[in-house]
Design a protein around this motif. Sequence first.
Motif, short mmCIF file in Angstrom:
data_model
loop_
_atom_site.label_atom_id
_atom_site.label_comp_id
_atom_site.label_asym_id
_atom_site.label_seq_id
_atom_site.Cartn_x
_atom_site.Cartn_y
_atom_site.Cartn_z
N LEU A 4 0.83 -1.21 0.00
CA LEU A 4 0.00 0.00 0.00
C LEU A 4 0.87 1.26 0.00
O LEU A 4 0.59 2.22 -0.72
N GLU A 5 1.94 1.24 0.78
CA GLU A 5 2.84 2.40 0.81
C GLU A 5 3.54 2.57 -0.53
O GLU A 5 3.73 3.69 -1.00
N LEU A 6 3.93 1.46 -1.16
CA LEU A 6 4.56 1.54 -2.48
C LEU A 6 3.59 2.10 -3.51
O LEU A 6 3.96 2.93 -4.35
N ALA A 7 2.33 1.66 -3.45
CA ALA A 7 1.32 2.18 -4.38
C ALA A 7 1.10 3.67 -4.16
O ALA A 7 0.97 4.44 -5.12
N LEU A 8 1.08 4.08 -2.91
CA LEU A 8 0.90 5.50 -2.59
C LEU A 8 2.09 6.32 -3.09
O LEU A 8 1.92 7.40 -3.66
N LEU A 9 3.29 5.79 -2.90
CA LEU A 9 4.49 6.47 -3.39
C LEU A 9 4.47 6.58 -4.91
O LEU A 9 4.79 7.63 -5.48
N ALA A 10 4.05 5.51 -5.59
CA ALA A 10 3.95 5.53 -7.05
C ALA A 10 2.91 6.55 -7.50
O ALA A 10 3.14 7.27 -8.49
N LEU A 11 1.80 6.64 -6.77
CA LEU A 11 0.77 7.63 -7.11
C LEU A 11 1.33 9.04 -7.00
O LEU A 11 1.14 9.87 -7.90
N VAL A 12 2.02 9.32 -5.91
CA VAL A 12 2.55 10.68 -5.69
C VAL A 12 3.59 11.03 -6.75
O VAL A 12 3.56 12.12 -7.34
N ILE A 13 4.52 10.12 -7.01
CA ILE A 13 5.55 10.39 -8.01
C ILE A 13 4.94 10.52 -9.40
O ILE A 13 5.26 11.44 -10.16
N GLY A 14 4.03 9.62 -9.74
CA GLY A 14 3.37 9.69 -11.04
C GLY A 14 2.57 10.97 -11.22
O GLY A 14 2.60 11.60 -12.28
N ALA A 15 1.86 11.38 -10.17
CA ALA A 15 1.08 12.62 -10.25
C ALA A 15 2.00 13.83 -10.36
O ALA A 15 1.69 14.78 -11.09
N ALA A 16 3.13 13.81 -9.66
CA ALA A 16 4.07 14.93 -9.75
C ALA A 16 4.66 15.04 -11.15
O ALA A 16 4.73 16.13 -11.72
N VAL A 17 5.04 13.91 -11.72
CA VAL A 17 5.59 13.92 -13.08
C VAL A 17 4.52 14.35 -14.07
O VAL A 17 4.77 15.16 -14.98
N ALA A 18 3.30 13.85 -13.90
CA ALA A 18 2.21 14.23 -14.80
C ALA A 18 1.90 15.72 -14.71
O ALA A 18 1.64 16.37 -15.72
N THR A 19 1.96 16.27 -13.48
CA THR A 19 1.71 17.70 -13.32
C THR A 19 2.70 18.52 -14.14
O THR A 19 2.34 19.50 -14.78
N ALA A 20 3.95 18.10 -14.13
CA ALA A 20 4.98 18.86 -14.84
C ALA A 20 4.99 18.56 -16.34
O ALA A 20 5.32 19.43 -17.14
#
Length: 177
Positions: A4-20
Motif C-alpha cells: 500500500l505504501e509503495l502504491a501511494l508512493l507511485a501515485l505521488v511520483i506519477g502525479a508529480a511527473v504528470a503535473t509537470a
Amino acid sequence: MTPLELALLALVIGAAVATAALRSVLSSVVAFGAYSLGIAIIWVFLRAPDVGLTEAAVGAGIMTVLFLLTIVKTEHPDVERTFERLDLRAAGVAVALVLVLSTTLFALPAVGDADSAVADDDVTEYYLDNAYEETQVNNAVTAVLAAYRGFDTMGEAAVVYSAGVGLLVVLNREVFG
C-alpha cells in the motif's frame, strides 16, 4: 515498505511527473490535485493527521478549485501535444536533487518504531506522564494538540480558515458576483 505504501508512493511520483509533463492545463490541475491528496495521505501514514488534513483542505481542495476557476476565466489555446517538451538538464537537476534528498530517508527511524528518538525523548515522556493531570483531558493526543501545542494547532486552523475565506471571496466575486 508495504504494498500500500509503495502504491501511494507511485501515485505521488506519477502525479508529480504528470503535473509537470502534461501540456493541458486542466490535466495538470487534476494531476496536481491527485498529488496533493497523495501527500495528505502520506502525512496520515506518518501519524500527522493534522498536517494531512491541512494539506487535503488547502492543497487538494481549495487550490484545485482556484486553479479550475482560473482555467474557466482564461482562454484555452489549442493543445496539439499531450506532453510538454522535456528539458533534459532541468529534469537531470530535479532527479539529482530527489536522489540526494532521498539518501536522508535511510537515516530516519521506521514509523512507530519504539526505539526511535522521539519515543524515548524527554518531551514525549513528560507529555505521557503529565498530560492527563495537567490538562484534564481524557485523550493524550488531544491534550498535546490543544494544550501543549495550541499555538501550532491554532496556526494550522488559521491557515485552513483563511484559505476557505479567500476561496469564498473569490467565488463570490468571480462566479456569483
